[in-house]
Design a protein around this motif. Sequence first.
Motif, PDB file in Angstrom:
ATOM      1  N   PHE A 292      47.057  30.376  41.229  1.00  0.00           N
ATOM      2  CA  PHE A 292      46.354  31.642  41.036  1.00  0.00           C
ATOM      3  C   PHE A 292      47.334  32.672  40.481  1.00  0.00           C
ATOM      4  N   VAL A 293      46.813  33.720  39.882  1.00  0.00           N
ATOM      5  CA  VAL A 293      47.641  34.723  39.202  1.00  0.00           C
ATOM      6  C   VAL A 293      47.727  35.986  40.043  1.00  0.00           C
TER       7      VAL A 293
ATOM      8  N   ASP B 218      52.154  33.149  37.787  1.00  0.00           N
ATOM      9  CA  ASP B 218      51.349  32.034  38.299  1.00  0.00           C
ATOM     10  C   ASP B 218      51.937  31.583  39.632  1.00  0.00           C
ATOM     11  N   ILE B 219      51.181  31.750  40.697  1.00  0.00           N
ATOM     12  CA  ILE B 219      51.624  31.351  42.026  1.00  0.00           C
ATOM     13  C   ILE B 219      50.968  30.015  42.374  1.00  0.00           C
ATOM     14  N   VAL B 220      51.785  29.069  42.799  1.00  0.00           N
ATOM     15  CA  VAL B 220      51.293  27.724  43.135  1.00  0.00           C
ATOM     16  C   VAL B 220      51.310  27.572  44.649  1.00  0.00           C
ATOM     17  N   SER B 221      50.232  27.060  45.197  1.00  0.00           N
ATOM     18  CA  SER B 221      50.184  26.849  46.647  1.00  0.00           C
ATOM     19  C   SER B 221      49.449  25.550  46.953  1.00  0.00           C
ATOM     20  N   THR B 222      49.676  25.083  48.153  1.00  0.00           N
ATOM     21  CA  THR B 222      48.960  23.896  48.622  1.00  0.00           C
ATOM     22  C   THR B 222      48.113  24.288  49.817  1.00  0.00           C
TER      23      THR B 222
ATOM     24  N   ASP C 184      68.810  38.810  33.520  1.00  0.00           N
ATOM     25  CA  ASP C 184      68.129  37.810  34.342  1.00  0.00           C
ATOM     26  C   ASP C 184      67.866  36.565  33.505  1.00  0.00           C
ATOM     27  N   VAL C 185      67.608  35.492  34.205  1.00  0.00           N
ATOM     28  CA  VAL C 185      67.421  34.198  33.558  1.00  0.00           C
ATOM     29  C   VAL C 185      65.999  34.111  33.000  1.00  0.00           C
ATOM     30  N   GLU C 186      65.880  33.659  31.773  1.00  0.00           N
ATOM     31  CA  GLU C 186      64.572  33.575  31.124  1.00  0.00           C
ATOM     32  C   GLU C 186      63.747  32.418  31.696  1.00  0.00           C
ATOM     33  N   LYS C 187      62.562  32.756  32.174  1.00  0.00           N
ATOM     34  CA  LYS C 187      61.639  31.753  32.726  1.00  0.00           C
ATOM     35  C   LYS C 187      62.384  30.767  33.626  1.00  0.00           C
ATOM     36  N   CYS C 188      63.093  31.342  34.589  1.00  0.00           N
ATOM     37  CA  CYS C 188      63.990  30.539  35.430  1.00  0.00           C
ATOM     38  C   CYS C 188      63.272  29.387  36.129  1.00  0.00           C
ATOM     39  N   TYR C 189      62.228  29.696  36.880  1.00  0.00           N
ATOM     40  CA  TYR C 189      61.531  28.662  37.647  1.00  0.00           C
ATOM     41  C   TYR C 189      60.920  27.597  36.737  1.00  0.00           C
TER      42      TYR C 189
END
Length: 320
Positions: free
Chosen positions: A90-91, A102-106, A172-177
């Motif tokens: 979800f955003v 974009d947040i990812v969850s289970t 900061d790091v670009e698109k780190c994750y």
Amino acid sequence: MKSFNVDDKLTNPEVIRSAIFAVYKSLKKSKWKRKHKKAEMLLANIDACIENTIIAVENFEKMKKLQELELPVPDEILSKAWHPKECSTFVVKDGLNKKERDIVSTKDMQDKIMHQLVVEAGKPFFMKGMYAHSCGSIPGRGTHGGVKYLKKTINHHNKHDKSAIKYGAVGDVEKCYQSFSHTVLKNQIRKKFRGKLFYWLMEAIIDSYYYKIEKGEKYGIPIGFPTSQWLCNFILTPIDHKVKSSGVKHLVRYVDDFVFFGRSKKELHKVMAVIKEELTGMGLKLKNIWQVFRYDYIDKKGGRRGRAFDFLGYRFSEIR
């Protein structure tokens, strides 16, 4: 790198209990009442959850051992072993600029417990050798800790040695994750942890999500998993020490954002070059908005002024 074996912690009832309490707290923080109900049910059945988690971990280990030997896995073991479930995305709009993430969850409770379990088991050893002012996800080192250290550093040098913070650098790091290579992550975990069970669990969690595939290699860890910030800090820790060994005395890093100070632009540009080189070796890169700037200067009237900068949602304003 010194390595550690934490496999026995993964079936320790007290470590599992700590993981379940952490999941309970995260559910209670939610604004959704249905998650509060899940949290209460989890706490009410905590002994059964501990027992089920031990069974799931033990059977997961048996399954991986048989797979490693290329032997068939009996259905009895396969059905009781832990398997990562499908995630949902979800955003959210985050920060001052309301940046979309974009947040990812289970939704699966066993997955939540397993993710938290590897964090609880690995946390003391992830922290060994971690830079003191690396913030984010680390107990006692949140946003406020990073801001407090920066304010203390600036105020101290305003009184005693202003030239030490004459120039600053932020980036900061670009698109780190999204950019972490799964192979790099797993190789670093293998070096840090000797135990096969911990490695197998981390491998399963890492491979349960990817942002992209290039030339057969998976990239990306999910924003939202409790393991992700710890992995990010763990992978970027060598860069902290590299920067410090380059002569920088004052560095704060909050996950993939950083700020540091020095006496000259030349000095800070050299450090930025070191950061770029280290990141490239990890398959990462800096955002092109990084900058080295003069933080303290004398104006025409002889007054001392400073350039403001933003970090961690705070504005560090002029030096007076």
